[in-house]
Design a protein around this motif. Structure first.
Motif, PDB file in Angstrom:
ATOM      1  N   ILE A  19     -12.025  45.646  67.925  1.00 58.02           N
ATOM      2  CA  ILE A  19     -12.232  45.114  68.711  1.00 58.02           C
ATOM      3  C   ILE A  19     -11.042  44.870  69.204  1.00 58.02           C
ATOM      4  CG2 ILE A  19     -13.288  43.308  71.005  1.00 58.02           C
ATOM      5  CD1 ILE A  19     -16.093  44.154  69.725  1.00 58.02           C
ATOM      6  N   LEU A  20     -10.764  43.680  67.904  1.00 59.08           N
ATOM      7  CA  LEU A  20      -9.690  42.457  68.200  1.00 59.08           C
ATOM      8  C   LEU A  20      -7.821  43.705  68.338  1.00 59.08           C
ATOM      9  CD1 LEU A  20     -10.134  40.819  65.332  1.00 59.08           C
ATOM     10  CD2 LEU A  20      -9.856  39.504  67.952  1.00 59.08           C
ATOM     11  N   GLU A  21      -8.395  44.721  67.450  1.00 59.91           N
ATOM     12  CA  GLU A  21      -6.927  45.826  67.948  1.00 59.91           C
ATOM     13  C   GLU A  21      -6.505  46.646  68.667  1.00 59.91           C
ATOM     14  OE1 GLU A  21      -7.523  48.133  64.420  1.00 59.91           O
ATOM     15  OE2 GLU A  21      -6.606  46.411  63.133  1.00 59.91           O
ATOM     16  N   LEU A  22      -7.644  46.995  69.491  1.00 57.21           N
ATOM     17  CA  LEU A  22      -8.047  47.479  71.238  1.00 57.21           C
ATOM     18  C   LEU A  22      -7.329  46.072  72.104  1.00 57.21           C
ATOM     19  CD1 LEU A  22     -11.044  49.299  70.761  1.00 57.21           C
ATOM     20  CD2 LEU A  22      -8.838  50.398  71.212  1.00 57.21           C
ATOM     21  N   ASN A  23      -7.022  45.088  71.600  1.00 58.36           N
ATOM     22  CA  ASN A  23      -6.671  44.113  72.775  1.00 58.36           C
ATOM     23  C   ASN A  23      -5.521  43.509  72.445  1.00 58.36           C
ATOM     24  OD1 ASN A  23      -9.232  43.305  74.856  1.00 58.36           O
ATOM     25  ND2 ASN A  23      -9.899  44.083  73.030  1.00 58.36           N
ATOM     26  N   GLY A  24      -5.221  44.324  71.417  1.00 53.68           N
ATOM     27  CA  GLY A  24      -4.276  44.078  70.821  1.00 53.68           C
ATOM     28  C   GLY A  24      -3.209  43.122  70.078  1.00 53.68           C
ATOM     29  N   TYR A  25      -4.221  42.888  68.962  1.00 57.96           N
ATOM     30  CA  TYR A  25      -4.453  41.658  67.814  1.00 57.96           C
ATOM     31  C   TYR A  25      -3.668  42.358  66.595  1.00 57.96           C
ATOM     32  CZ  TYR A  25      -5.980  38.677  71.292  1.00 57.96           C
ATOM     33  OH  TYR A  25      -6.196  37.159  71.665  1.00 57.96           O
ATOM     34  N   GLU A  26      -2.990  42.127  65.275  1.00 51.25           N
ATOM     35  CA  GLU A  26      -3.605  43.239  64.723  1.00 51.25           C
ATOM     36  C   GLU A  26      -4.088  42.120  63.690  1.00 51.25           C
ATOM     37  OE1 GLU A  26       0.090  43.238  60.523  1.00 51.25           O
ATOM     38  OE2 GLU A  26       0.803  42.400  62.831  1.00 51.25           O
ATOM     39  N   ALA A  27      -4.843  43.263  63.253  1.00 51.86           N
ATOM     40  CA  ALA A  27      -6.288  41.959  62.392  1.00 51.86           C
ATOM     41  C   ALA A  27      -5.896  42.220  61.066  1.00 51.86           C
ATOM     42  CB  ALA A  27      -7.288  42.408  63.104  1.00 51.86           C
ATOM     43  N   GLN A  28      -6.487  41.522  60.407  1.00 49.01           N
ATOM     44  CA  GLN A  28      -6.858  41.655  58.899  1.00 49.01           C
ATOM     45  C   GLN A  28      -8.020  41.657  58.205  1.00 49.01           C
ATOM     46  OE1 GLN A  28      -4.643  43.505  56.596  1.00 49.01           O
ATOM     47  NE2 GLN A  28      -3.173  43.331  57.721  1.00 49.01           N
ATOM     48  N   SER A  29      -9.104  41.814  57.454  1.00 50.96           N
ATOM     49  CA  SER A  29     -10.295  41.620  57.125  1.00 50.96           C
ATOM     50  C   SER A  29     -10.163  41.322  55.906  1.00 50.96           C
ATOM     51  CB  SER A  29     -11.768  42.914  57.269  1.00 50.96           C
ATOM     52  OG  SER A  29     -10.637  44.269  56.543  1.00 50.96           O
ATOM     53  N   ALA A  30     -11.820  40.717  55.116  1.00 52.09           N
ATOM     54  CA  ALA A  30     -12.340  40.411  53.674  1.00 52.09           C
ATOM     55  C   ALA A  30     -13.171  40.016  53.776  1.00 52.09           C
ATOM     56  CB  ALA A  30     -11.427  39.047  52.973  1.00 52.09           C
ATOM     57  N   GLU A  31     -13.724  40.373  52.831  1.00 51.90           N
ATOM     58  CA  GLU A  31     -15.702  41.005  52.701  1.00 51.90           C
ATOM     59  C   GLU A  31     -16.104  39.858  51.896  1.00 51.90           C
ATOM     60  OE1 GLU A  31     -13.888  42.108  48.792  1.00 51.90           O
ATOM     61  OE2 GLU A  31     -13.069  43.143  50.992  1.00 51.90           O
ATOM     62  N   ASN A  32     -14.790  38.839  51.557  1.00 48.63           N
ATOM     63  CA  ASN A  32     -16.063  37.669  50.642  1.00 48.63           C
ATOM     64  C   ASN A  32     -14.631  36.508  50.865  1.00 48.63           C
ATOM     65  OD1 ASN A  32     -14.372  37.666  48.567  1.00 48.63           O
ATOM     66  ND2 ASN A  32     -15.727  39.125  48.018  1.00 48.63           N
ATOM     67  N   GLY A  33     -15.105  35.029  50.553  1.00 42.40           N
ATOM     68  CA  GLY A  33     -14.536  34.063  50.756  1.00 42.40           C
ATOM     69  C   GLY A  33     -13.253  33.663  50.076  1.00 42.40           C
ATOM     70  N   LYS A  34     -13.695  35.457  48.802  1.00 41.77           N
ATOM     71  CA  LYS A  34     -11.888  34.984  47.724  1.00 41.77           C
ATOM     72  C   LYS A  34     -10.905  35.950  48.096  1.00 41.77           C
ATOM     73  CE  LYS A  34     -10.412  36.053  42.704  1.00 41.77           C
ATOM     74  NZ  LYS A  34     -11.139  36.603  42.324  1.00 41.77           N
ATOM     75  N   HIS A  35     -11.610  36.612  49.104  1.00 38.92           N
ATOM     76  CA  HIS A  35     -11.055  38.054  49.179  1.00 38.92           C
ATOM     77  C   HIS A  35      -9.685  37.330  50.464  1.00 38.92           C
ATOM     78  CE1 HIS A  35      -9.293  41.720  50.777  1.00 38.92           C
ATOM     79  NE2 HIS A  35      -8.286  41.668  50.287  1.00 38.92           N
ATOM     80  N   GLY A  36     -10.626  36.588  50.923  1.00 38.94           N
ATOM     81  CA  GLY A  36      -9.868  35.756  52.293  1.00 38.94           C
ATOM     82  C   GLY A  36      -9.378  35.201  52.213  1.00 38.94           C
ATOM     83  N   ILE A  37      -8.973  34.292  51.169  1.00 42.58           N
ATOM     84  CA  ILE A  37      -7.620  33.759  50.912  1.00 42.58           C
ATOM     85  C   ILE A  37      -6.483  34.217  50.220  1.00 42.58           C
ATOM     86  CG2 ILE A  37      -7.483  31.491  49.294  1.00 42.58           C
ATOM     87  CD1 ILE A  37     -10.028  29.996  49.218  1.00 42.58           C
ATOM     88  N   GLU A  38      -6.639  35.297  49.602  1.00 41.76           N
ATOM     89  CA  GLU A  38      -5.770  36.117  49.119  1.00 41.76           C
ATOM     90  C   GLU A  38      -4.590  36.084  50.269  1.00 41.76           C
ATOM     91  OE1 GLU A  38      -7.590  38.846  46.587  1.00 41.76           O
ATOM     92  OE2 GLU A  38      -8.307  37.670  45.321  1.00 41.76           O
ATOM     93  N   VAL A  39      -6.169  36.909  51.066  1.00 43.53           N
ATOM     94  CA  VAL A  39      -5.104  37.961  52.209  1.00 43.53           C
ATOM     95  C   VAL A  39      -4.143  36.944  53.292  1.00 43.53           C
ATOM     96  CG1 VAL A  39      -5.970  39.054  54.309  1.00 43.53           C
ATOM     97  CG2 VAL A  39      -6.851  39.682  52.564  1.00 43.53           C
ATOM     98  N   PHE A  40      -5.279  35.495  53.033  1.00 46.14           N
ATOM     99  CA  PHE A  40      -4.483  34.680  54.043  1.00 46.14           C
ATOM    100  C   PHE A  40      -3.657  33.523  53.305  1.00 46.14           C
ATOM    101  CE2 PHE A  40      -3.989  30.109  55.810  1.00 46.14           C
ATOM    102  CZ  PHE A  40      -4.361  29.809  56.654  1.00 46.14           C
ATOM    103  N   CYS A  41      -3.239  33.946  51.918  1.00 54.63           N
ATOM    104  CA  CYS A  41      -1.767  33.158  51.595  1.00 54.63           C
ATOM    105  C   CYS A  41      -0.711  34.608  51.678  1.00 54.63           C
ATOM    106  CB  CYS A  41      -2.000  33.221  50.212  1.00 54.63           C
ATOM    107  SG  CYS A  41      -3.532  31.339  50.014  1.00 54.63           S
ATOM    108  N   GLU A  42      -1.295  35.580  51.642  1.00 56.47           N
ATOM    109  CA  GLU A  42      -0.293  36.736  51.317  1.00 56.47           C
ATOM    110  C   GLU A  42       0.085  37.357  53.199  1.00 56.47           C
ATOM    111  OE1 GLU A  42      -0.064  41.938  51.015  1.00 56.47           O
ATOM    112  OE2 GLU A  42      -2.685  40.349  50.023  1.00 56.47           O
ATOM    113  N   PHE A  43      -0.074  36.853  53.421  1.00 58.25           N
ATOM    114  CA  PHE A  43      -0.722  37.122  55.347  1.00 58.25           C
ATOM    115  C   PHE A  43      -0.560  36.199  56.332  1.00 58.25           C
ATOM    116  CE2 PHE A  43      -2.274  41.234  54.295  1.00 58.25           C
ATOM    117  CZ  PHE A  43      -1.368  42.284  54.066  1.00 58.25           C
TER     118      PHE A  43
END
Length: 64
Positions: A19-43
């Motif tokens: 839904i986000l991508e269809l509305n022009g956003y660049e979206a990343q996802s993570a399946e849990n908090g640990k992975h979320g922190i990694e993605v948040f720090c990387e991007f």
């Protein structure tokens, strides 16, 4: 704008990202908090969606 979606339910994560991508956003996802922190720090993320703060987030943040 980049958005991070954190949710343990794969279908929910994928649907929100689509839904986000269809509305022009660049979206990343993570399946849990640990992975979320990694993605948040990387991007450079501007907004993060997480339905709840899981215990995984707190336990993983101690090891960072």
């Amino acid at each position: 704008m980049k958005v991070l979606v954190v949710d343990d339910e794969k279908n929910i994560r994928e649907n929100i990202v689509e839904i986000l991508e269809l509305n022009g956003y660049e979206a990343q996802s993570a399946e849990n908090g640990k992975h979320g922190i990694e993605v948040f720090c990387e991007f450079k993320i501007y907004f993060k969606h997480s339905p709840i703060l899981s215990q995984n987030l707190f336990s993983s943040s101690q090891s960072l």
